[in-house]
Design an enzyme around this catalytic site. Structure first.
Site, PDB file in Angstrom:
ATOM      1  CG  PHE A 139      22.759  66.880  19.427  1.00  0.00           C
ATOM      2  CD1 PHE A 139      22.237  67.743  20.384  1.00  0.00           C
ATOM      3  CD2 PHE A 139      21.993  66.617  18.296  1.00  0.00           C
ATOM      4  CE1 PHE A 139      20.992  68.341  20.206  1.00  0.00           C
ATOM      5  CE2 PHE A 139      20.754  67.206  18.120  1.00  0.00           C
ATOM      6  CZ  PHE A 139      20.252  68.075  19.080  1.00  0.00           C
ATOM      7  CG  ASP A 224      23.158  59.501  16.764  1.00  0.00           C
ATOM      8  OD1 ASP A 224      23.040  59.662  15.533  1.00  0.00           O
ATOM      9  OD2 ASP A 224      22.665  60.285  17.601  1.00  0.00           O
ATOM     10  CE  LYS A 253      21.533  66.036  11.780  1.00  0.00           C
ATOM     11  NZ  LYS A 253      21.207  67.439  11.760  1.00  0.00           N
TER      12      LYS A 253
HETATM   13  C1  LIG Z   1      24.265  62.809  15.834  1.00  0.00           C
HETATM   14  C2  LIG Z   1      22.862  63.320  15.834  1.00  0.00           C
HETATM   15  N1  LIG Z   1      21.894  62.553  16.353  1.00  0.00           N
HETATM   16  C3  LIG Z   1      20.610  62.955  16.366  1.00  0.00           C
HETATM   17  C4  LIG Z   1      20.248  64.183  15.868  1.00  0.00           C
HETATM   18  C5  LIG Z   1      18.811  64.601  15.910  1.00  0.00           C
HETATM   19  O1  LIG Z   1      18.253  64.503  14.650  1.00  0.00           O
HETATM   20  P1  LIG Z   1      16.891  65.284  14.334  1.00  0.00           P
HETATM   21  O2  LIG Z   1      17.195  66.735  14.435  1.00  0.00           O
HETATM   22  O3  LIG Z   1      16.520  64.810  12.953  1.00  0.00           O
HETATM   23  O4  LIG Z   1      15.897  64.843  15.351  1.00  0.00           O
HETATM   24  C6  LIG Z   1      21.219  65.023  15.317  1.00  0.00           C
HETATM   25  C7  LIG Z   1      20.856  66.363  14.797  1.00  0.00           C
HETATM   26  O5  LIG Z   1      21.661  67.244  14.651  1.00  0.00           O
HETATM   27  C8  LIG Z   1      22.569  64.585  15.302  1.00  0.00           C
HETATM   28  O6  LIG Z   1      23.539  65.345  14.789  1.00  0.00           O
END
Ligand SMILES: Cc1ncc(COP(=O)(O)O)c(C=O)c1O
Length: 298
Positions: A139, A224, A253
């Protein structure tokens, strides 16, 4: 509730229905406790989904919020500001990176990372080097590029043609990944621990193998760390305990502990492929968010 004019039912009347929130409306929080608008208290095990690492109402963050809130919230990227420069200095001192690009969310940080990787590859090797390798169940956010790169098709389908050049392979399957990485690979994007995918840590050999293959083919390795970052796995970033250094790292986050902020970190050589005007954002790097994140990290 603070006011009797709105309640949970109002959500179903006035909000675009992409969420299905709980039946009560949180109103106030301290530490791990939240009180709802009916005065009932709850223990917050959700933590804002990997965000509230320091809990609700942390006194030092409140102090910074009030102090910086009284000085300057937003100035726009026609100017810089001291809090964002301090934060960039702190993050680059603490990591492999030399440069930071600030955004408002994890998705936006990943969007910047993917665009930068494409720009780097095309600048150096031409229009064919655009392949992005990602992993099933991953994700990376909800922009159209990041849902297309993410490994959960349900989030990307039904919106028409997706960005091209993206492949998904099984997580932790190094032989399959090594088969796929080649001269046209622009980037490999991976979560050191898959979050939404089920809290699955990468095998150290998997990340190391990806690193070596990316180096061999001048492809960028993007970690990520939106979910794993800012101490949530025991080190400041998870890559530090794997001993595998990415070319680009994204974080969000817990970085703002609830104040929306994201960042893409990278090296001087890679950052140089983004020139003035090539990428941007209105609120990214605002002094209010930066001062809070700086306190979180300190
Ligand atoms: C690994 C990862 N990358 C990116 C995101 C996206 O972040 P945002 O919701 O702040 O756009 C998330 C959100 O859950 C995530 O867990």
């Amino acid at each position: 509730m603070s006011g009797t004019d709105v309640n949970r039912g109002t959500f179903d009347e006035v909000m675009v229905p992409v969420f299905s929130p709980a039946g009560f409306v949180p109103d106030r929080g301290r530490g791990s406790r939240v009180w709802d608008t009916e005065g009932r208290d709850h223990v917050d095990f959700a933590g804002g989904i990997a965000v509230k690492a320091l809990g609700h109402g942390h006194p030092e963050l409140l102090k910074v919020l009030h102090e910086q809130g009284d000085k300057l919230w937003h100035i726009g990227n026609g100017y810089t500001n001291a809090p964002v420069l301090r934060l960039a200095r702190r993050l680059t001192d603490l990591t492999f990176a030399d440069r930071a690009f600030f955004a408002n969310s994890g998705a936006e940080a990943n969007e910047a990372a993917l665009k930068l990787a494409r720009r780097y590859a095309i600048d150096r090797h031409g229009e064919k080097k655009i392949d992005i390798l990602s992993f099933t169940q991953s994700f990376h956010g909800r922009t159209f590029f990041t849902v297309s790169v993410g490994g959960q098709p349900k989030y990307a389908e039904g919106f028409g043609p997706q960005p091209q050049g993206i492949r998904h392979l099984p997580y932790n399957d190094l032989p399959r990944a090594l088969e796929a990485i080649g001269p046209n690979t622009c980037a490999v994007i991976v979560e050191p621990v898959q979050g939404e995918g089920g809290v699955i840590p990468a095998d150290p050999a998997f990340l190391k193998g990806l690193r070596d293959a990316c180096t061999e083919h001048d492809a960028l390795l993007i970690f990520d760390e939106v979910q794993t970052g800012v101490g949530r796995t025991g080190t400041f970033y998870a890559y530090m305990q794997y001993g595998v250094t990415p070319d680009i790292l994204t974080s969000a986050k817990a970085l703002g502990n609830g104040f929306p902020i994201g960042v893409m970190l990278t090296t001087n050589d890679i950052a140089a492929h983004f020139k003035v005007g090539v990428h941007g954002t209105t609120h990214g790097g605002n002094p209010l968010g930066a001062s809070i994140a700086d306190k979180v990290v300190s």
